[in-house]
Design a protein around this motif. Structure first.
Motif, mmCIF file in Angstrom:
data_model
loop_
_atom_site.group_PDB
_atom_site.id
_atom_site.type_symbol
_atom_site.label_atom_id
_atom_site.label_comp_id
_atom_site.label_asym_id
_atom_site.label_seq_id
_atom_site.Cartn_x
_atom_site.Cartn_y
_atom_site.Cartn_z
ATOM 1 N N ASP A 192 -5.927 7.160 0.173
ATOM 2 C CA ASP A 192 -6.552 5.930 0.700
ATOM 3 C C ASP A 192 -5.486 4.874 0.989
ATOM 4 O OD1 ASP A 192 -9.091 6.962 0.507
ATOM 5 O OD2 ASP A 192 -9.588 5.948 -1.376
ATOM 6 N N LEU A 193 -4.585 4.682 0.023
ATOM 7 C CA LEU A 193 -3.561 3.651 0.181
ATOM 8 C C LEU A 193 -2.615 3.990 1.336
ATOM 9 C CD1 LEU A 193 -2.801 2.969 -3.588
ATOM 10 C CD2 LEU A 193 -3.770 1.331 -1.976
ATOM 11 N N LEU A 194 -2.304 5.267 1.436
ATOM 12 C CA LEU A 194 -1.440 5.698 2.537
ATOM 13 C C LEU A 194 -2.117 5.427 3.880
ATOM 14 C CD1 LEU A 194 1.149 7.097 3.428
ATOM 15 C CD2 LEU A 194 0.081 9.302 2.957
ATOM 16 N N GLY A 195 -3.408 5.666 3.932
ATOM 17 C CA GLY A 195 -4.156 5.388 5.159
ATOM 18 C C GLY A 195 -4.138 3.900 5.499
ATOM 19 N N GLN A 196 -4.309 3.069 4.477
ATOM 20 C CA GLN A 196 -4.241 1.608 4.707
ATOM 21 C C GLN A 196 -2.863 1.225 5.222
ATOM 22 O OE1 GLN A 196 -5.323 -0.455 1.064
ATOM 23 N NE2 GLN A 196 -7.163 0.786 0.801
ATOM 24 N N ALA A 197 -1.841 1.777 4.582
ATOM 25 C CA ALA A 197 -0.471 1.451 4.992
ATOM 26 C C ALA A 197 -0.258 1.828 6.455
ATOM 27 C CB ALA A 197 0.534 2.190 4.102
ATOM 28 N N ARG A 198 -0.757 2.982 6.842
ATOM 29 C CA ARG A 198 -0.538 3.425 8.230
ATOM 30 C C ARG A 198 -1.212 2.479 9.224
ATOM 31 N NH1 ARG A 198 -1.721 9.458 9.417
ATOM 32 N NH2 ARG A 198 -0.613 8.847 11.309
ATOM 33 N N SER A 199 -2.463 2.102 8.945
ATOM 34 C CA SER A 199 -3.140 1.174 9.856
ATOM 35 C C SER A 199 -2.351 -0.124 9.986
ATOM 36 C CB SER A 199 -4.540 0.831 9.341
ATOM 37 O OG SER A 199 -5.291 1.995 9.151
ATOM 38 N N LEU A 200 -1.867 -0.600 8.842
ATOM 39 C CA LEU A 200 -1.149 -1.877 8.854
ATOM 40 C C LEU A 200 0.202 -1.757 9.559
ATOM 41 C CD1 LEU A 200 -2.134 -2.842 5.213
ATOM 42 C CD2 LEU A 200 -2.730 -4.193 7.228
ATOM 43 N N TYR A 201 0.921 -0.673 9.317
ATOM 44 C CA TYR A 201 2.209 -0.480 10.000
ATOM 45 C C TYR A 201 2.008 -0.343 11.511
ATOM 46 C CZ TYR A 201 4.900 0.234 5.688
ATOM 47 O OH TYR A 201 5.525 0.066 4.473
ATOM 48 N N GLN A 202 0.953 0.359 11.879
ATOM 49 C CA GLN A 202 0.703 0.522 13.316
ATOM 50 C C GLN A 202 0.466 -0.840 13.970
ATOM 51 O OE1 GLN A 202 -2.488 3.388 13.346
ATOM 52 N NE2 GLN A 202 -1.138 5.034 12.653
ATOM 53 N N ALA B 275 14.551 -5.542 3.181
ATOM 54 C CA ALA B 275 13.539 -5.833 4.203
ATOM 55 C C ALA B 275 12.122 -5.481 3.730
ATOM 56 C CB ALA B 275 13.870 -5.089 5.489
ATOM 57 N N TYR B 276 12.024 -4.759 2.613
ATOM 58 C CA TYR B 276 10.705 -4.414 2.070
ATOM 59 C C TYR B 276 10.095 -5.626 1.372
ATOM 60 C CZ TYR B 276 9.553 0.393 3.055
ATOM 61 O OH TYR B 276 9.146 1.538 3.690
ATOM 62 N N LYS B 277 8.799 -5.824 1.599
ATOM 63 C CA LYS B 277 8.144 -7.036 1.113
ATOM 64 C C LYS B 277 7.055 -6.765 0.075
ATOM 65 C CE LYS B 277 8.680 -8.930 5.760
ATOM 66 N NZ LYS B 277 10.105 -9.250 5.553
ATOM 67 N N ASN B 278 7.081 -5.585 -0.524
ATOM 68 C CA ASN B 278 6.047 -5.292 -1.515
ATOM 69 C C ASN B 278 6.300 -6.054 -2.802
ATOM 70 O OD1 ASN B 278 8.257 -3.031 -1.601
ATOM 71 N ND2 ASN B 278 7.423 -3.203 -3.678
ATOM 72 N N ALA C 232 0.835 -1.208 0.000
ATOM 73 C CA ALA C 232 0.000 0.000 0.000
ATOM 74 C C ALA C 232 0.865 1.252 0.000
ATOM 75 C CB ALA C 232 -0.933 -0.012 1.217
ATOM 76 N N LEU C 233 1.915 1.256 0.800
ATOM 77 C CA LEU C 233 2.743 2.465 0.897
ATOM 78 C C LEU C 233 3.463 2.764 -0.412
ATOM 79 C CD1 LEU C 233 3.980 4.804 2.485
ATOM 80 C CD2 LEU C 233 5.833 3.266 3.164
ATOM 81 N N ILE C 234 4.053 1.748 -1.003
ATOM 82 C CA ILE C 234 4.848 2.017 -2.206
ATOM 83 C C ILE C 234 3.946 2.482 -3.354
ATOM 84 C CG2 ILE C 234 6.435 1.025 -3.912
ATOM 85 C CD1 ILE C 234 7.638 1.538 -1.112
ATOM 86 N N LEU C 235 2.757 1.910 -3.455
ATOM 87 C CA LEU C 235 1.861 2.387 -4.514
ATOM 88 C C LEU C 235 1.347 3.798 -4.189
ATOM 89 C CD1 LEU C 235 0.687 1.811 -7.234
ATOM 90 C CD2 LEU C 235 -1.242 0.659 -6.166
ATOM 91 N N ALA C 236 1.110 4.081 -2.925
ATOM 92 C CA ALA C 236 0.707 5.443 -2.533
ATOM 93 C C ALA C 236 1.804 6.431 -2.917
ATOM 94 C CB ALA C 236 0.451 5.514 -1.031
ATOM 95 N N GLN C 237 3.042 6.045 -2.634
ATOM 96 C CA GLN C 237 4.188 6.911 -2.940
ATOM 97 C C GLN C 237 4.278 7.154 -4.442
ATOM 98 O OE1 GLN C 237 6.228 8.283 -0.714
ATOM 99 N NE2 GLN C 237 8.077 8.846 -1.814
ATOM 100 N N ARG C 238 4.113 6.109 -5.211
ATOM 101 C CA ARG C 238 4.162 6.253 -6.670
ATOM 102 C C ARG C 238 3.022 7.158 -7.160
ATOM 103 N NH1 ARG C 238 8.901 5.785 -8.877
ATOM 104 N NH2 ARG C 238 9.651 3.698 -9.391
ATOM 105 N N ASN C 239 1.806 6.869 -6.736
ATOM 106 C CA ASN C 239 0.673 7.667 -7.220
ATOM 107 C C ASN C 239 0.802 9.131 -6.819
ATOM 108 O OD1 ASN C 239 -0.658 5.612 -8.537
ATOM 109 N ND2 ASN C 239 -1.948 5.073 -6.785
#
Lengths: 315, 275, 137
Positions: free
Chosen positions: B46-56, B99-102, B17-24
């Motif tokens: 939206d994707l950034l928000g998903q990434a944050r919930s998941l990272y938390q 360490a990134y798993k995207n 989610a984060l990497i696609l948010a960053q790209r978009n």
């Protein structure tokens, strides 16, 4: 009805604070002034996305990234509201944008300065949006209905912009020595350009104040600028930072802050295209527009095909 | 089920989610038309928000795993913060490429609007079916995040499908550009359905989604949309395409290094600061 | 020396004050854009059509005009409206209508249109003076 009579009705509406609406008769010069001002305002929002957008990819935390992304996106929305307001006066958005790209139309010079550090994102929110908001709050009462309505919406949305800027600086001011230096440096570089945003002195004018008479503009440049200085001079204390003006001093007599003179040579040079980023900003806008042409064409072509198919089905 | 499994699985979802948010988000201010500039930024948000919930959530898991906090200055390559406690930011900003798993798909460059749209369409279709299943995860947090995110993804899927149709059935140029994008991206779609070790483990634990089972749904949806875009034959014969993979296990394309260099620069230059 | 200075407002710098940006090459490329629809925008050389947007802020409330936008078709217009005008939970329902289909009354006829309603005070409940004993009316 004669033009004189129409003009009389128009002016009496202005006097009675009745908004002018798109289909109402209005003097050509009023229309022209509005088109120029609204489209400059719209361009400022759109070009203004660039210096801040520049930092979306580098925002130092995920929260800051989300806030900045939302903020820059808001500016796109604001540009859109304003382009729409300009369109009610008989221009097309495309023509307005082409005028920007050709250099014919202007935008706020402040966006021709570079954003060098994260501190600049805070300074832009606090100072640049702060200055813009003073102007925009005034414009909520402007005499042209669609412009006033767009401004009401914009002001509502902008209210978080200045806060997020101050919040960024606040975090820096409470941080490490490096962060505090970053904060002061950003304030130093954005202070004078922010003051320039209000335009030249009132005293430099021998011209009749058509915009004021028509109630497009409702406060003078210097009055707004003074309001801004008084506001910021107090807020900067909360940050434990200073403004880069040795002449800045509270004046008991006037109940306002005195402040130093703006470098007008720099101001006019930036307006004329000699700012550090004028070329870069316009190039970015032109590139987005040119590279988007095939996309706009495709959507239009597809809509036409779909419509044709629907009509065939009905027939 | 081990927390380690869920941690890695959650990180994988977050990284996507984060990497696609960053790209978009690179489009913000540069879109082909103002309205679409706003639309793609919404998706990015939206994707950034998903990434944050998941990272938390991943940070909570990691901190429970490391019941004894690591000493200050301990290895941060795994995403621990300065004090040894993981946060959403330490996970996003202090892990290196390996360490990134995207998946490889999301890190591919934006290219033109067609490439961005197709990447979004492929990924949203995948995310749509994934989150549908993940809502039923035995892990309550993942299930809740999936349920909330699915509403967003449903819209992304609708929006990107329409754009694929518009470009495919628009002008000759737009159709060609879409086909070029397909050539660029197709080889990165296979990886979505090849489970990484932590995905398999998460499935066994009942918390994860079996991605191999999503493939037919995904393919079917892609075919439907391509048919509407007048590109029925576009994916034919591509079954034999050699599929790139490795991103989910940390073996990425060269693009990710640059994405992280830019994204992490502040945290790397000013370690341990509050922003 | 009499210098005639004009007052310029923020957001209103006159066009003739520009300079640096208008060079020959730029003018050429821009006139090419305006003149040849193939690059600037094609077909009729115009923007996507303009749409008016109406939003229902919550169930039970009328749709209200909120602004306009450009979109290639109705579906896109609805989605654009969602992205542009409901980013802050402003709505639960959207209507869009292509602006060219909106017909408006003529402001020049305002007097004959609206003033005749002014003297029909008996259409308003407050016109009637009723005894206080009377309730539920």
């Amino acid at each position: 009805m004669s033009v004189q009579e129409l003009e009389k009705i128009f002016l009496s509406k202005i006097d009675q604070e009745i908004k002018i609406e798109p289909k109402d008769w209005m003097p050509d010069a009023y229309r022209k002034t509005l088109i120029r001002q609204i489209s400059q305002h719209a361009h400022s929002e759109i070009v203004g996305m660039l210096p801040e957008g520049n930092w979306i990819s580098r925002a130092p935390s995920l929260k800051r990234k989300a806030i900045l992304l939302a903020k820059v996106q808001d500016e796109a929305g604001h540009g859109l509201y304003l382009y729409s307001a300009a369109e009610t006066l008989g221009t097309t958005r495309e023509q307005t944008i082409l005028d920007l790209h050709s250099g014919k139309a202007k935008y706020s010079s402040i966006f021709n300065y570079p954003t060098l550090t994260w501190g600049d994102i805070g300074a832009i929110g606090w100072l640049v949006d702060g200055a813009a908001i003073l102007n925009q709050v005034m414009l909520c009462r402007t005499s042209y209905g669609p412009y006033a309505r767009a401004m009401v919406r914009i002001c509502k949305e902008e209210s978080f912009h200045q806060r997020q800027g101050f919040d960024i600086l606040m975090a820096l001011s409470k941080g490490t020595a490096e962060q505090r230096t970053m904060c002061q440096d950003a304030i130093n570089r954005w202070w004078w350009p922010s003051l320039m945003m209000f335009g030249p002195h009132d005293s430099e004018s021998t011209h009749s104040e058509q915009s004021t008479q028509w109630k497009i503009k409702r406060m003078s440049n210097d009055v707004l600028r003074q309001k801004f200085v008084d506001m910021i001079a107090e807020q900067v204390k909360v940050l434990n930072m200073s403004l880069p003006d040795p002449q800045l001093k509270w004046n008991e007599q006037t109940n306002h802050y005195d402040f130093g003179e703006i470098d007008w040579t720099e101001f006019w040079n930036v307006v004329k295209g000699n700012g550090p980023c004028n070329k870069q900003r316009l190039d970015a806008r032109r590139k987005a527009w040119d590279e988007g042409a095939w996309v706009r064409d495709a959507a239009r072509a597809h809509a036409a095909k779909r419509k044709q198919r629907q009509e065939k089905q009905i027939a | 089920m081990t927390k380690d499994t869920i941690y890695n699985y959650t990180l994988h979802l977050a990284d996507n989610a984060l990497i696609l948010a960053q790209r978009n988000s690179e489009w913000c201010g540069h879109g082909p038309v103002l309205e679409q500039d706003i639309a793609i930024t919404n998706i990015s948000l939206d994707l950034l928000g998903q990434a944050r919930s998941l990272y938390q959530y991943a940070a909570t898991l990691m901190n429970e795993l490391n019941a004894t906090p690591l000493p200050k200055g301990a290895p941060i390559a795994n995403g621990e913060g300065q004090a040894g406690l993981a946060t959403e930011d330490s996970l996003a900003y202090l892990r290196d490429v390996r360490a990134y798993k995207n998946c490889l798909l999301v890190e591919q460059p934006n290219g033109d609007w067609a490439q961005t749209i197709l990447r979004q369409f492929f990924f949203s279709t995948y995310q749509f079916f994934l989150y549908q299943q993940l809502q039923r995860s035995t892990d309550a947090t993942l299930a809740a995040i999936a349920e909330k995110s699915l509403k967003e993804v449903t819209y992304h899927l609708r929006w990107s499908s329409e754009w694929v149709i518009r470009l495919g059935d628009g002008t000759e140029e737009s159709a060609n550009r879409l086909l070029n994008a397909l050539d660029e991206l197709w080889m990165y779609t296979g990886e979505l359905f090849i489970p990484a070790s932590y995905e398999t483990a998460a499935v066994e634990a009942g918390a994860g989604v079996d991605v191999t089972a999503l493939k037919t749904h995904w393919q079917q949806r892609v075919n439907e949309v391509f048919a509407e875009a007048m590109l029925t034959d576009a994916t034919a014969g591509r079954e034999s395409t050699w599929m790139q993979h490795g991103g989910k296990e940390g073996v990425h394309s060269e693009h990710l290094g640059y994405i992280l260099a830019e994204m992490q620069y502040m945290q790397r230059v000013y370690p341990g600061c509050e922003w | 020396m009499a210098i005639r200075l004009t007052k310029y407002y923020y957001g209103d710098i006159p066009e003739d004050k520009g300079g640096g940006q208008v060079n020959d090459r730029v003018m050429k490329s821009s006139s090419k854009e305006a003149g040849s629809p193939a690059t600037g925008g094609s077909g009729d050389g115009a923007d996507w059509p303009l749409w008016e947007v109406f939003i229902r802020s919550k169930q039970g409330i009328d749709h209200k005009h909120v602004g306009s936008l450009h979109a290639a078709d109705a579906q896109m217009a609805i989605e654009n409206a969602r992205d542009v005008y409901t980013r802050r939970m402003e709505g639960v329902s959207i209507w869009v209508v292509e602006s060219k289909y909106v017909h408006a009354s003529n402001p020049d006829e305002a007097a004959s249109f609206y003033e005749p309603a002014n003297d029909k005070v008996y259409r308003h409940p407050t016109f009637y003076d009723l005894p206080d004993e009377l309730t539920h009316m």
